[in-house]
Design an enzyme around this catalytic site. Structure first.
Site, PDB file in Angstrom:
ATOM      1  CE  LYS A   1      47.237 -60.584  90.431  1.00 52.61           C
ATOM      2  NZ  LYS A   1      46.671 -59.953  91.789  1.00 52.61           N
TER       3      LYS A   1
ATOM      4  NE  ARG B   1      41.761 -52.100 100.447  1.00 53.72           N
ATOM      5  CZ  ARG B   1      42.165 -53.038  99.250  1.00 53.72           C
ATOM      6  NH1 ARG B   1      41.535 -52.885  98.276  1.00 53.72           N
ATOM      7  NH2 ARG B   1      43.146 -53.584  99.112  1.00 53.72           N
TER       8      ARG B   1
ATOM      9  CG  ASP C   1      46.160 -55.128  89.179  1.00 52.63           C
ATOM     10  OD1 ASP C   1      46.357 -56.371  89.375  1.00 52.63           O
ATOM     11  OD2 ASP C   1      45.412 -54.611  90.281  1.00 52.63           O
TER      12      ASP C   1
ATOM     13  CD  GLN D   1      42.663 -59.721  95.970  1.00 59.28           C
ATOM     14  OE1 GLN D   1      43.057 -60.960  96.123  1.00 59.28           O
ATOM     15  NE2 GLN D   1      42.245 -59.138  94.906  1.00 59.28           N
TER      16      GLN D   1
END
Ligand code: S3P
Length: 426
Positions: free
Chosen positions: A340, A26, A313, A167
């Site tokens: 993923k 980012r 995650d 995302q």
């Protein structure tokens, strides 16, 4: 590359880890469209975040890299230029999905592609909102990379995320920066909010109420000095290892503790983990602190609903932890794991079975009974960084030396993983 791992007797000492992957992406993207220089300290050394830097450079932005120190000389919202070739996102879903929001607003055509794994990951989730904003995007079979993005002057939208995905949220917000008027994104389940924090830090005007983010388009963003905290998702491997290996006491320095990322710590302490955070600081709007973790007896638990999204995650390494707990681990509502870097339900269960651990695969989750022993063996990362690192943790607990095939995958987020592990596990 094959990596051999011997069982560990205790994990002790203090470690530092690479900068947070989500935040690094980012900062790089926003720095490129801000005015003036941004200095980013502790930028992720992972290959994914370097894919973002290469793309930004190919769009005409000056990027200097010296280890984990990165300087980006942004040219403002209208300063990008058409790349001379196709952009390569490598293995990085964040690069292709989030950068597409910026590319959709450019007065030129961009093609962006990725490696074999990325070429199988779904892109309609960003194509739909960007099309609603006016962009025209072509894709292989209408859904997979490479993407061909015909940028245009975008319209603002009011968008509700159909899948919980930071995302996608980021893609729409970045696109919204270029649209005149107010762009809103509503999320049914809260996802990581690094984009919102970073945009405010760079000077954008955002209002957030009841999971609806409203952004005013065409803000003036200015370059800044930024510090990236260590990545909690990378710390997770060491936290779980220290909890499971008897005699361990490990300090992990300067870890990002943003509340939308730190569900892992609450989940683990809820099952009996001894985890201490002695002090908290705030840098560029992000919380950061040291984590001290000690070997603990753990009860086990269930990951479901909003918790699954918050821990997405960390589920591969939690699956390993689950097998060593009293009551085991149940994972539900985790269909996203199948799209993923690998199908992580399948790759986790496959490797667990190679360890002699019983595990049941479900359509959107898995069930791992507790009190199981790990047998030494040969695992495969299947080219997925989090699978490589999760099974390195399992190998520390096995009854003899194990081998991990395709271990180089770890460098997607954590190139120093194997040397860090060797240092603290002897
Ligand atoms: C990320 C969001 C998550 C996560 C990924 C990084 C981000 O993906 O799995 O590793 O930085 O926004 P989704 O947005 O697909 O849930």
């Amino acid at each position: 590359m094959q990596q051999r791992i011997s069982p560990a007797s205790a994990l002790t000492g203090a470690i530092t880890l690479p900068g947070d992957k989500s935040i690094s992406h980012r900062y790089a993207m926003i720095s490129a469209i801000a005015d003036g220089e941004s200095r980013i300290h502790n930028y992720s050394t992972g290959a994914d975040c370097h894919s973002t830097l290469s793309c930004v450079r190919a769009l005409g932005i000056d990027v200097e890299v010296a280890g984990a120190e990165v300087v980006i000389r942004g040219k403002g919202l209208d300063g990008l230029r058409a790349p001379s070739g196709d952009l390569d996102a490598g293995n990085s879903g964040s690069t292709i999905r989030m950068l597409s929001g910026i590319l959709a607003a450019q007065p030129f055509l961009t093609r962006i592609f990725g490696d074999e794994s990325l070429s199988r990951r779904p892109m309609q989730r960003i194509m739909r909102p960007l099309a609603e904003m006016g962009a025209e995007i072509g894709a292989r079979e209408d859904k997979f990379p490479p993407l061909e993005i015909h940028g245009t002057r975008l319209r603002p939208i009011d968008y509700t995320l159909p899948v919980p995905s930071a995302q996608v949220k980021t893609c729409v917000l970045l696109a919204g920066l270029f649209a005149e008027g107010q762009t809103s994104v509503s999320e049914p389940v809260a996802s990581r909010d690094h984009t919102e924090i970073a945009l405010r830090e760079f000077g954008a005007d955002l209002k957030i109420a009841q999971r609806k983010i409203t952004l005013s388009g065409r803000p003036h963003l200015t370059g800044r000095e930024l510090m990236v905290p260590a990545d909690l998702s990378s710390a997770a491997f060491f936290i779980v290892a220290a909890l499971l290996v008897p005699g361990s006491q490990l300090t992990i320095r300067g870890v990002g503790l943003n509340p939308t990322r730190s569900a892992l710590l609450d989940f683990l302490t809820g099952m009996g983990a001894k985890i201490l955070i002695p002090t908290l600081e705030c840098w560029n709007g992000e919380l950061i602190g040291d984590i001290i973790v000690q070997h603990s007896e753990l009860k086990g638990g269930t990951v479901e609903g909003a918790l699954t999204a918050a821990l997405i995650d960390e589920i591969p390494v939690l699956a390993i932890l689950g097998a060593a707990t009293e009551e085991g681990l149940i994972v539900k509502d985790a269909g996203e794991l199948r799209v993923k870097e690998t199908d992580r339900i399948r790759t986790v269960v496959e490797n667990l079975r190679r360890l002699g651990v019983e595990a049941e695969e479900r359509a959107d989750g898995m069930v791992i009974p507790g009190r199981q022993k790990f047998r030494a063996g040969q695992f495969d990362s299947f080219g997925d960084h989090r699978i490589a690192m999760a099974f390195a943790v399992a190998a520390l607990l096995a009854d003899g030396p194990s081998v991990i095939e395709n271990a180089e995958a770890a460098s997607v987020s954590f190139p120093e993983f194997w040397s860090t592990l060797a240092r603290i596990a002897g």
